[in-house]
Design a protein around this motif. Structure first.
Motif, PDB file in Angstrom:
ATOM      1  N   MET A   7     -15.696   3.827 -23.443  1.00  0.00           N
ATOM      2  CA  MET A   7     -14.387   4.204 -23.971  1.00  0.00           C
ATOM      3  C   MET A   7     -14.437   4.026 -25.485  1.00  0.00           C
ATOM      4  SD  MET A   7     -11.916   2.504 -21.136  1.00  0.00           S
ATOM      5  CE  MET A   7     -10.591   3.686 -21.146  1.00  0.00           C
ATOM      6  N   GLU A   8     -13.670   4.793 -26.180  1.00  0.00           N
ATOM      7  CA  GLU A   8     -13.708   4.783 -27.644  1.00  0.00           C
ATOM      8  C   GLU A   8     -13.421   3.398 -28.216  1.00  0.00           C
ATOM      9  OE1 GLU A   8     -14.292   5.808 -31.490  1.00  0.00           O
ATOM     10  OE2 GLU A   8     -14.874   6.942 -29.713  1.00  0.00           O
ATOM     11  N   HIS A   9     -12.417   2.712 -27.678  1.00  0.00           N
ATOM     12  CA  HIS A   9     -12.084   1.390 -28.223  1.00  0.00           C
ATOM     13  C   HIS A   9     -13.218   0.390 -27.966  1.00  0.00           C
ATOM     14  CE1 HIS A   9     -10.471   1.061 -24.100  1.00  0.00           C
ATOM     15  NE2 HIS A   9     -10.749  -0.227 -24.208  1.00  0.00           N
ATOM     16  N   THR A  10     -13.902   0.511 -26.838  1.00  0.00           N
ATOM     17  CA  THR A  10     -15.037  -0.366 -26.550  1.00  0.00           C
ATOM     18  C   THR A  10     -16.179  -0.084 -27.508  1.00  0.00           C
ATOM     19  OG1 THR A  10     -14.415  -0.407 -24.216  1.00  0.00           O
ATOM     20  CG2 THR A  10     -16.651  -1.116 -24.762  1.00  0.00           C
ATOM     21  N   ARG A  11     -16.465   1.173 -27.728  1.00  0.00           N
ATOM     22  CA  ARG A  11     -17.519   1.566 -28.659  1.00  0.00           C
ATOM     23  C   ARG A  11     -17.212   1.044 -30.056  1.00  0.00           C
ATOM     24  NH1 ARG A  11     -18.401   4.502 -32.552  1.00  0.00           N
ATOM     25  NH2 ARG A  11     -16.450   5.606 -32.493  1.00  0.00           N
ATOM     26  N   GLN A  12     -15.957   1.164 -30.469  1.00  0.00           N
ATOM     27  CA  GLN A  12     -15.558   0.696 -31.798  1.00  0.00           C
ATOM     28  C   GLN A  12     -15.729  -0.821 -31.924  1.00  0.00           C
ATOM     29  OE1 GLN A  12     -14.771   2.634 -34.384  1.00  0.00           O
ATOM     30  NE2 GLN A  12     -14.634   0.832 -35.679  1.00  0.00           N
ATOM     31  N   LEU A  13     -15.334  -1.548 -30.903  1.00  0.00           N
ATOM     32  CA  LEU A  13     -15.508  -3.006 -30.921  1.00  0.00           C
ATOM     33  C   LEU A  13     -16.981  -3.384 -31.002  1.00  0.00           C
ATOM     34  CD1 LEU A  13     -12.843  -4.047 -28.271  1.00  0.00           C
ATOM     35  CD2 LEU A  13     -12.798  -4.585 -30.705  1.00  0.00           C
ATOM     36  N   LEU A  14     -17.811  -2.676 -30.281  1.00  0.00           N
ATOM     37  CA  LEU A  14     -19.244  -2.948 -30.336  1.00  0.00           C
ATOM     38  C   LEU A  14     -19.815  -2.619 -31.705  1.00  0.00           C
ATOM     39  CD1 LEU A  14     -20.360  -1.678 -26.841  1.00  0.00           C
ATOM     40  CD2 LEU A  14     -20.535  -4.017 -27.689  1.00  0.00           C
ATOM     41  N   GLU A  15     -19.359  -1.536 -32.285  1.00  0.00           N
ATOM     42  CA  GLU A  15     -19.826  -1.155 -33.628  1.00  0.00           C
ATOM     43  C   GLU A  15     -19.503  -2.257 -34.638  1.00  0.00           C
ATOM     44  OE1 GLU A  15     -21.145   1.834 -34.963  1.00  0.00           O
ATOM     45  OE2 GLU A  15     -21.341   2.872 -33.056  1.00  0.00           O
ATOM     46  N   GLU A  16     -18.343  -2.874 -34.481  1.00  0.00           N
ATOM     47  CA  GLU A  16     -17.876  -3.887 -35.434  1.00  0.00           C
ATOM     48  C   GLU A  16     -18.405  -5.287 -35.123  1.00  0.00           C
ATOM     49  OE1 GLU A  16     -13.675  -3.558 -34.999  1.00  0.00           O
ATOM     50  OE2 GLU A  16     -13.560  -1.636 -36.050  1.00  0.00           O
ATOM     51  N   SER A  17     -18.950  -5.491 -33.943  1.00  0.00           N
ATOM     52  CA  SER A  17     -19.298  -6.840 -33.494  1.00  0.00           C
ATOM     53  C   SER A  17     -20.462  -7.458 -34.245  1.00  0.00           C
ATOM     54  CB  SER A  17     -19.576  -6.845 -31.995  1.00  0.00           C
ATOM     55  OG  SER A  17     -20.717  -6.059 -31.733  1.00  0.00           O
TER      56      SER A  17
END
Length: 106
Positions: A7-17
């Motif tokens: 999901m987009e929000h999951t991908r974004q969180l992973l990108e920022e992690s």
């Protein structure tokens, strides 16, 4: 190898992690590595605490049948179960960390 859509929000969180330019797969592996390291520290802390409490290694504790000699009191039985879980956890986490290290080159 199969691919999974995030999901987009999951991908974004992973990108920022994690900082850096690793791909998402590598970032997930690094996060798993961090979790396995956390668990390994937890299991080692239990092993060290119980070793100090009884003045024995887990193997010696079990070999000397301390639970039986202490009359199967709850505290000693609980310690034995927790200790065995910790020793198994140490072995499992070390094995998983080795495998992850091979995957990510750490």
């Amino acid at each position: 190898m199969s691919q999974t859509v995030l999901m987009e929000h999951t991908r974004q969180l992973l990108e920022e992690s994690l900082p850096g330019d690793q791909d998402l797969d590598t970032k997930i592996l690094l996060l798993l590595r961090a979790e396995y390291m956390r668990r390994l520290r937890h299991y080692r802390r239990i092993d060290r605490t119980l070793s100090q409490k009884y003045g024995l290694s887990c193997e010696e504790f079990l070999g000397r049948e301390v639970v039986k000699k202490q009359g199967y009191i709850w505290e000693v039985e609980h310690d034995a179960m927790e200790w065995e879980t910790a020793v198994d956890g140490i072995e499992t986490m070390e094995r998983k960390l080795k495998h992850l290290g091979e995957l990510i080159g750490v």
